[in-house]
Design a protein around this motif. Sequence first.
Motif, short mmCIF file in Angstrom:
data_model
loop_
_atom_site.label_atom_id
_atom_site.label_comp_id
_atom_site.label_asym_id
_atom_site.label_seq_id
_atom_site.Cartn_x
_atom_site.Cartn_y
_atom_site.Cartn_z
N ASP A 133 -9.73 -0.59 -3.07
CA ASP A 133 -9.86 0.38 -1.85
C ASP A 133 -10.85 -0.11 -0.20
O ASP A 133 -11.51 -0.14 -0.49
CB ASP A 133 -10.70 1.61 -2.24
CG ASP A 133 -9.70 2.07 -4.01
OD1 ASP A 133 -10.65 2.26 -4.37
OD2 ASP A 133 -8.62 2.53 -3.31
N GLU A 161 -6.12 -4.92 -6.85
CA GLU A 161 -6.25 -4.42 -5.70
C GLU A 161 -7.41 -4.05 -5.58
O GLU A 161 -8.83 -4.25 -5.77
CB GLU A 161 -5.94 -3.41 -7.02
CG GLU A 161 -4.49 -2.57 -7.56
CD GLU A 161 -4.59 -1.42 -7.99
OE1 GLU A 161 -5.60 -0.92 -8.86
OE2 GLU A 161 -3.31 -1.49 -8.08
N LYS A 178 -10.38 6.70 1.20
CA LYS A 178 -10.08 5.00 0.70
C LYS A 178 -8.49 4.83 0.60
O LYS A 178 -8.00 6.30 0.68
CB LYS A 178 -10.61 4.93 -0.59
CG LYS A 178 -12.33 5.40 -0.34
CD LYS A 178 -13.07 4.39 -1.85
CE LYS A 178 -14.48 5.04 -1.82
NZ LYS A 178 -15.42 3.73 -1.90
N GLU A 233 -2.86 -3.46 -2.09
CA GLU A 233 -2.59 -4.59 -4.00
C GLU A 233 -2.25 -6.02 -2.43
O GLU A 233 -1.87 -5.81 -2.01
CB GLU A 233 -1.91 -4.35 -4.56
CG GLU A 233 -1.90 -4.60 -5.16
CD GLU A 233 -0.86 -4.89 -6.61
OE1 GLU A 233 -1.61 -4.39 -7.99
OE2 GLU A 233 0.95 -5.26 -6.36
N SER A 270 1.05 -1.29 -0.13
CA SER A 270 0.03 -0.24 -0.10
C SER A 270 1.06 1.36 0.49
O SER A 270 2.18 1.25 0.64
CB SER A 270 -0.97 0.71 1.18
OG SER A 270 -1.19 0.51 1.53
N ARG A 292 -6.29 2.40 -0.37
CA ARG A 292 -5.33 1.74 -2.06
C ARG A 292 -4.39 0.71 -1.42
O ARG A 292 -3.19 0.77 -0.87
CB ARG A 292 -5.11 1.93 -3.25
CG ARG A 292 -4.53 1.74 -4.11
CD ARG A 292 -5.55 0.62 -4.71
NE ARG A 292 -7.06 1.12 -5.60
CZ ARG A 292 -6.92 1.01 -6.49
NH1 ARG A 292 -6.40 1.57 -7.77
NH2 ARG A 292 -8.72 1.99 -6.62
#
Length: 159
Positions: free
Chosen positions: A138, A136, A122, A126, A69, A124
């Motif tokens: 959010d 991915e 949010k 992965e 992230s 993000r």
Amino acid sequence: MTRRSALTSLTTAMALAGAMALGGCSSGGGPELEVHGAFMPQPVGDMAGGFLTVSNSGDAADKLTSVTSPLSDDVQIHETKDQKMRQVTSFDIPAEGELRLERGGSHIMFMGIKKQPKRGDKVRIELHFEKSGPIEVDLPVEAATHNPSKHQAPGDRHP
């Protein structure tokens, strides 16, 4: 039948058999992952937790091996056993099953976060897996006390 037409028939049959074999390998036969119920409680310090469910509708198991992230250079996956939290190298995601990362149990841990996300933001991330490609996600930032599992009846699934 001439030698040439027999050779053509044999070549066609082999090509069809090969196509059928490849088709069988690509339909099913692996994990089919979907992420839902993701959230992050608003952090109050330099660490944060992340929670979500990974469902696997496929006929093969997979493993969550890491999370990355932009929020932190050190994102770990933790399990909680006997009220003690410890870092692990992976989590199993069974075939036709799910991995639940939830408060009081297994979770994502963001160490040394770079900025304080606020409720409504949010974050993000992965997710990286042993077999499947990365996903991915959010994470919506919720109130620090947010805990959706406390509002569910036993056996209910996360939305």
